[in-house]
Enzyme design. Structure first.
Site, short mmCIF file in Angstrom:
data_model
loop_
_atom_site.label_atom_id
_atom_site.label_comp_id
_atom_site.label_asym_id
_atom_site.label_seq_id
_atom_site.Cartn_x
_atom_site.Cartn_y
_atom_site.Cartn_z
N HIS A 156 0.83 -1.20 0.00
CA HIS A 156 0.00 0.00 0.00
C HIS A 156 0.87 1.27 0.00
O HIS A 156 0.54 2.26 -0.62
CB HIS A 156 -0.90 -0.01 1.24
CG HIS A 156 -1.91 1.08 1.24
ND1 HIS A 156 -3.18 0.93 0.73
CD2 HIS A 156 -1.84 2.36 1.68
CE1 HIS A 156 -3.85 2.06 0.86
NE2 HIS A 156 -3.07 2.94 1.44
N HIS A 175 -10.15 2.90 -1.72
CA HIS A 175 -10.37 2.52 -0.32
C HIS A 175 -11.18 1.24 -0.32
O HIS A 175 -12.29 1.17 0.20
CB HIS A 175 -11.09 3.67 0.41
CG HIS A 175 -10.58 3.87 1.80
ND1 HIS A 175 -11.38 4.18 2.86
CD2 HIS A 175 -9.32 3.80 2.29
CE1 HIS A 175 -10.64 4.29 3.95
NE2 HIS A 175 -9.40 4.07 3.64
N GLN A 215 -12.98 2.14 9.94
CA GLN A 215 -13.11 3.38 10.68
C GLN A 215 -14.31 4.18 10.22
O GLN A 215 -14.69 4.12 9.08
CB GLN A 215 -11.88 4.26 10.45
CG GLN A 215 -10.59 3.58 10.75
CD GLN A 215 -9.50 4.18 9.91
OE1 GLN A 215 -9.15 5.33 10.10
NE2 GLN A 215 -9.00 3.41 8.98
N ASP A 234 -0.24 14.29 5.42
CA ASP A 234 -1.39 13.74 6.12
C ASP A 234 -1.02 12.45 6.82
O ASP A 234 -0.05 11.78 6.47
CB ASP A 234 -2.51 13.46 5.12
CG ASP A 234 -2.16 12.34 4.17
OD1 ASP A 234 -1.07 12.42 3.56
OD2 ASP A 234 -2.94 11.40 4.04
N GLY A 251 -0.42 8.65 -9.31
CA GLY A 251 -1.06 7.36 -9.52
C GLY A 251 -1.00 6.52 -8.28
O GLY A 251 -0.31 6.84 -7.31
#
Lengths: 960, 261
Positions: free
Chosen positions: A229, A296, A451, A479, A748
């Site tokens: 990931h 996601h 979550q 982030d 990407g």
């Protein structure tokens, strides 16, 4: 401390719309025994206030004085002839409860004194003779998601409030130096590290070198930083590809395909590509624009509502974390789902029904995106059986950023601050979980990876950070996404080194270990680097905006990542090893281009029924139901909305926004994707996706020479050479397509291993899926056009060649045909056609423009006609085709790329024709006042003849 | 006097403040964005302006119900200041969430003799948030923000925009005494079912005013139609005939202030 329970429900005479909606969902599951559903909100409050104050809380805060009643305590089963079943759904402990947080702060503001805890729940009273079996089915399929919710029945006790414990430091060492291969793999599995043997051995070597055993937090940090990931190791591996028996080598697949095109094109309007959280290009002299799309998928499979919501929340933070922080101005959303009409018994264990996934994912994106005040302007929904077990959720976000704030400058001595939401146990192991396949057991094991977000926390943080940015109060920002603080601090300090005091991170509740704090993926957090002299000023802004922030460390110059808890070192890794230590992979890929033959289908005299069937197929049908729920006009920037035409319900090709109040320069946003092509030819699938995304931009009036692309690859298990081979082919097409159109990729992402292992061991892989998102500049938004027909008497043209290439077409699908040739792209003609149409629109020669995609010419014409409320008469004699494309069904349903339908006023005919000189184009008809679509073949027989209302209804009915 | 001065409220979850400011500036006002906490600390902010605007969004997440928590906060801290503001002849505008807040604080419809709240906003009949354009017909002559009888076209975007009243008598009173500012209608001006009335509001009520006509709350978003190219099918229309109808609400407010202060 008093325990107060409030129930709030609608007074009689005021519709319980939630109850009605639940009843509809129950009936949609085929359960007829429920006659009525009554809902109530439940608030559980532990506080010191007395009954008088509780009455005030019920009346002033929790209920509406006009249409609701509140009840303190547990209300009894309603009296009446019908048996009632009471069901209450509570959140599991640790799951984010935004409403409870709001109530807590409102109580404090009311002067409620000490309030220990607030929880919310939903109560349902089902009326009717409901069997045990039905009750369970209703709970499982409609009311609750056992990943994050707990259900109580009747008068059962409420789940007890989570008891938190204080945490006492205990440093955990995980001996690794003496382990054999089996031991290494056992360790990887037991700790959910998802590291393979080679990686575990690399780590073992490192600790042998430094001469000690690792702590748990060190292994977790490596597992996260090295997860598929986070580093995309498959895409960066060296590849030996066998393509139809010929061998091709790549040293680094990404760098030699997608990224290479960007490098080779070397556009001076690209500001920052593939290096930051989002790709950045020039917008005008002062302003740049950034774009990022994320998937996601895994969280959305388990909990589509929370997954899609945090998907959009997460990608907005990518924008906020680009450069020194961009302001989010638009979002995109794409869903790939199982077929909504799948029979319940065909849904494998551990999988949610596609209808539930669709409804919940849309609601999740809606509730988060709308609360952020960011318009959702573009998207798509695709359906395929194989997405049922691995639904895909793509979320994109676009941001504006001043040109002088596009880069970060963290330095030694800067303080590390975490801003926004608090850290909890939520989302632990999200990054590693996202890198593996799902099994039917995952919903139990990985519920902590799921979550719920709190959009208002993120919105407050955004408001505060933009103020701080404009005052120059921080030097870097990123982030907390996958990997949490571990990724954020680790990346920002990669060239410096950092010391982090983990106990300083604000926590949602006590009891978190140092490792949990470090790897938590709790939402709504950002990390910034602040000069010590700016600390007071920035903290003042946060306090004024009611945003929490804490100094948790500082950047050093020792190139080490040092983690401490209450002054004791709990982990230390060399930044070089963390970021560069991952072993390189060699992978094998194989692709054999299938020999394609177009199935022979008997000619018919009329294809109206076929057209209606295609319009009603899920992939073509109107997505208005989804679009309306997502605010697409927030911020007041909208120019071309997703729904266009005389009744505001036609399918716009691309969205256009005007992001600055002071300028008529615009941004066009579109996407292209066609998973139906992937099984047959992933190379052409990818080219088609690029061509489609660009066509969509061109159709609304974007400049041809300012188009930037994003790729999102979602694939199956790429350790299988054939699956990986398909990915390599698609990546090659990305290079060729980007070069051909002069449109660089600027960012990407890939999501691999989208596979599901059923209870019986059956393995289901998604179809190879590539989403191309495209962003274009519109020079003057006043020149934009839409796809709806405008005026009877205008002429209709088609640009582009129609070929007999129908592999993966909707026409074949409705006839159950497989095989055939996937539409190709002649890049030279495609680019030139796009360029000329863009110019024609800019010169005001075009009244409407629509691309031919799924369903071909017939569908495109039908859409233009019913969106404009005007008929069209077409004559296939004007259609430029190849010699083998003679039969009418080929001509009207072929999905050949690079084709545009264009409406031109008669007095502009000559200028337009001159513009298109030497390109395949032809006049195929005209706009008529009569509300009919008529398409005639070479012998002047009507192969399509239908009134617009029939066509429109066929298109709108399936997803209403 | 000089320029009309407006304050646009900010609070956690309010998210239409920038475009609302832009609309007011286009109309000629001098605009400040001020956070609710600053106004609570120092209500004299209101003394310096003549127009107080509560923009759209999801204040405090619309948790509990839309606008509820912000309304409670305003009632507790700003009741007197706002009452005086209105009594001084000044203007208040609530859009979307701001309308919900004005109703839940009781400033709208603000019927004097009512001893308890009798109007509120609740979930759309459709049960979901929707973004769609609607035609609106002014239903009163006294609201200074609206040109009487002139039908306008604006977008709505909300999930809890259905106006309901405690009883039929309240609805009759709203209608008879001119509290109903705007009705949802079709292109010809006739009331009708969904989607003409997008949320199921009783009496097709889209907006309310108070007894002074200087307070307006409406669910549709006038700040989203202040230039021609925001119209959903502007590409079909002749530009010389196309008026950005949302802007008129702001312009009339500014004009009123310039005439009266």
């Amino acid at each position: 401390m008093n325990q107060w329970r409030f129930e709030v429900s609608n007074r009689s005479g005021f519709a319980d719309v939630h109850g009605r909606s639940v009843l509809e969902d129950i009936q949609a599951c085929g359960i007829r025994s429920v006659q009525e559903v009554i809902t109530a909100k439940v608030y559980l409050i532990e506080a010191e206030f007395d009954r008088d104050f509780a009455q005030r809380v019920g009346a002033e805060l929790l209920s509406d004085p006009v249409c609701q009643d509140f009840f303190i305590g547990r209300s009894a089963v309603p009296a009446g002839p019908m048996p009632a079943t009471l069901i209450e759904v509570h959140l599991k402990s640790g799951v984010m409860d935004p409403a409870a947080e709001t109530v807590l702060s409102a109580l404090q503001e009311m002067g409620a004194g000490k309030v220990d805890h607030v929880r919310t729940a939903r109560k349902y009273v089902l009326l009717g003779n409901i069997s045990e079996k039905d009750r369970l089915a209703i709970v499982r399929r409609v009311l609750a998601n056992d990943c994050l919710e707990e259900v109580i029945y009747g008068t059962e006790a409420e789940p007890s409030r989570p008891r938190t414990h204080s945490y006492e430091l205990k440093i955990i060492h995980l001996p690794i130096r003496e382990l054999d291969s089996e031991g290494l793999m056992r360790l990887s599995k037991e700790r959910d590290l998802y590291l393979n043997l080679k990686e575990m051995q690399t780590i073992q070597d490192y600790f042998r070198r430094v001469g000690r055993e690792p702590t748990d937090v060190e292994l977790e940090t490596l597992a996260q930083t090295w997860s598929e990931h986070c580093v995309h190791k498959t895409f960066r591996s060296s590849v030996e590809m066998d393509l139809d028996g010929k061998t091709i080598h790549f040293q680094n697949l990404l760098k030699e395909t997608v990224f290479k095109a960007t490098k080779d094109l070397n556009k001076d309007w690209c500001v920052s590509v593939f290096s930051d959280n989002a790709g950045v290009i020039e917008f005008d002299e002062q302003t740049a624009v950034c774009f990022k799309a994320e998937t996601h998928n895994r969280p959305s499979a388990l909990d589509p509502y929370g997954g899609a919501g945090t998907g959009i929340g997460g990608v907005i933070r990518d924008t906020m974390g680009t450069g020194l922080g961009a302001r989010p101005i638009a979002s995109t959303g794409v869903f790939c789902l199982g077929l909504p009409d799948t029979r319940s018994e065909e849904v494998p264990k551990g999988v949610l029904h596609p209808r539930k996934v669709l409804k919940s994912a849309v609601a999740g994106m809606r509730d988060y995106g709308n609360r952020m005040g960011t318009p959702t302007v573009n998207g798509a929904v695709y359906f395929d059986d194989r997405y049922m077990t691995n639904p895909l959720v793509f979320c994109g976000n676009i941001g504006l950023i001043p040109r002088d704030k596009c880069f970060k400058h963290p330095q030694t001595g800067h303080l590390v601050l975490v801003v926004g939401g608090r850290t909890g146990r939520d989302g632990i192991h999200g990054a590693t979980f996202s890198s593996g396949e799902i099994t039917h057991k995952h919903e139990d094991i990985f519920s902590h990876a799921v979550q719920i977000g709190n959009a208002i926390t993120e919105k407050k943080m955004l408001d505060a950070l933009l103020q701080a940015r404009d005052l120059g109060l921080y030097e870097a920002i990123t982030d907390c996404g996958a990997g949490g603080l571990s990724s954020a601090v680790g990346e920002m300090g990669a060239n410096l080194g950092a010391v982090v005091d983990l106990e300083k991170a604000p926590l949602k509740y006590s009891g978190l270990s140092y490792t949990e704090i470090w790897i938590s993926e709790a939402q709504e957090r950002m990390v910034i680097a602040v000069k010590p002299e700016n600390l007071d000023a920035i903290m003042k802004i946060f306090s004024e905006e009611d945003v929490e922030a804490a100094v948790i460390g500082r950047f050093t110059d020792d190139k080490k990542l040092t983690l401490q808890y209450e002054g004791r070192q709990v982990g230390q890794l060399d930044m070089d090893f963390l970021h560069e230590g991952l072993c390189k992979y060699d992978r094998k890929a194989r692709w054999k281009t299938p020999v394609s033959v177009e199935p022979v289908m008997a000619a018919k005299t009329n294809y109206t029924e076929d057209l209606l069937a295609i319009l009603s197929s899920y992939n073509v049908a109107s997505k208005e139901w989804v679009i309306r729920q997502c605010d697409h006009e927030a911020q007041g920037t909208s120019v071309i909305k997703p729904l266009v035409g005389v009744a505001n319900d036609g399918p716009g090709d691309a969205a256009v926004i005007r992001p600055l109040f002071c300028s008529d320069r615009g941004l066009a946003i579109s996407c292209g994707m066609n998973p139906c092509y992937g099984d047959l030819d992933p190379y052409r699938m990818a080219l088609s996706g690029i061509d489609e995304a660009i066509r969509n931009l061109i159709c609304v009036g974007a400049r041809f020479d300012r188009i930037a692309l994003l790729d999102n690859f979602c694939w199956g298990d790429c350790t299988r050479p054939e699956t990986f081979g398909a990915l390599v082919r698609a990546a090659q097409a990305c290079y060729d397509g980007a070069m051909g159109f002069g449109a660089p990729f600027i960012s990407g992402k890939d999501s691999l291993n989208n596979e599901f292992v059923c209870e019986d061991g059956r393995r289901i892989s998604i179809p190879s899926t590539l989403l191309i998102s495209a962003l274009g500049i519109v020079e003057d938004i006043n020149r934009c056009v839409t796809m709806d027909l405008k005026q009877a008497g205008n002429l209709l043209f088609i640009a582009g060649l129609t070929r007999n290439e129908m592999g993966g077409s909707h026409y074949y699908q409705i006839h159950g045909q497989k095989g055939g040739t996937v539409p190709d792209v002649n890049l030279e003609t495609a680019a030139e056609t796009a360029r000329r149409i863009s110019e024609a629109i800019a010169e005001g020669l075009v009244r409407s423009c629509h691309d031919c995609s799924e369903g071909g010419l017939a569908v495109a014409l039908a859409e233009m006609a019913f969106s404009g409320g005007l008929g069209a008469e077409a004559d296939l004699r004007g259609l430029p085709t190849t010699d083998d494309c003679i039969q009418a069904d080929r001509q009207i349903f072929s999905e050949s790329n690079s084709r545009y339908l264009i409406e031109v006023e008669p007095d502009k005919y000559e200028r337009f024709a001159k513009k298109m000189l030497n390109l395949p184009f032809g006049q195929i008809g005209r706009v008529i006042g009569e509300k009919r679509l008529i398409i005639r073949n070479g012998r002047q027989q009507a192969v399509i003849d239908a009134d617009l209302e029939t066509l429109k209804q066929a298109w709108q009915r399936p997803l209403k | 006097m000089g320029k009309a001065k407006a304050i646009v409220l900010r609070a956690a979850g309010i998210n239409c403040e920038q475009e609302t400011r832009h609309a007011l500036e286009l109309a000629g006002a001098d605009v400040r964005l001020v956070h609710i906490r600053r106004i609570i600390e120092n209500p004299s902010f209101l003394e310096d302006c003549q127009l107080f605007v509560l923009p759209g969004g999801f204040s405090y997440g619309d948790d509990v119900s839309a606008g509820k928590v912000l309304a409670g906060q305003m009632t507790r801290h700003l009741q007197d200041a706002l009452t005086k503001f209105i009594a001084d002849g000044k203007l208040v505008l609530g859009i979307g969430n701001g309308f919900q807040v004005l109703v839940k604080t009781g400033f709208l419809p603000g019927m004097k003799e009512a001893d308890k709240p009798s109007v509120t906003l609740t979930d759309n009949d459709s049960g979901k948030y929707e973004n769609r354009w609607v035609y609106l017909q002014p239903a009163t002559d006294r609201c200074v923000f609206l040109e009487p009888h002139r039908r306008i076209y604006l977008p709505t975007a909300h999930g809890e925009g259905k106006v309901v009243t405690r009883d039929k008598a309240t609805l009759d009173k709203l209608r008879q005494e001119g509290y109903v500012a705007l009705l949802y209608v079709d292109a010809e001006g006739k009331e009708g079912p969904f989607p003409i009335n997008p949320n199921g509001s009783v009496g097709s009520i889209a907006g309310l005013t108070d007894s002074t006509g200087r307070v307006l709350g409406l669910m549709p978003h006038p700040e989203r139609f202040v230039r021609q190219t925001q119209h959903p099918h502007w590409t079909r229309l002749v530009k010389s005939e196309l008026v950005a109808e949302g802007l008129s609400i702001f312009s009339r407010a500014v004009q009123y202030i310039e005439d009266h202060f």
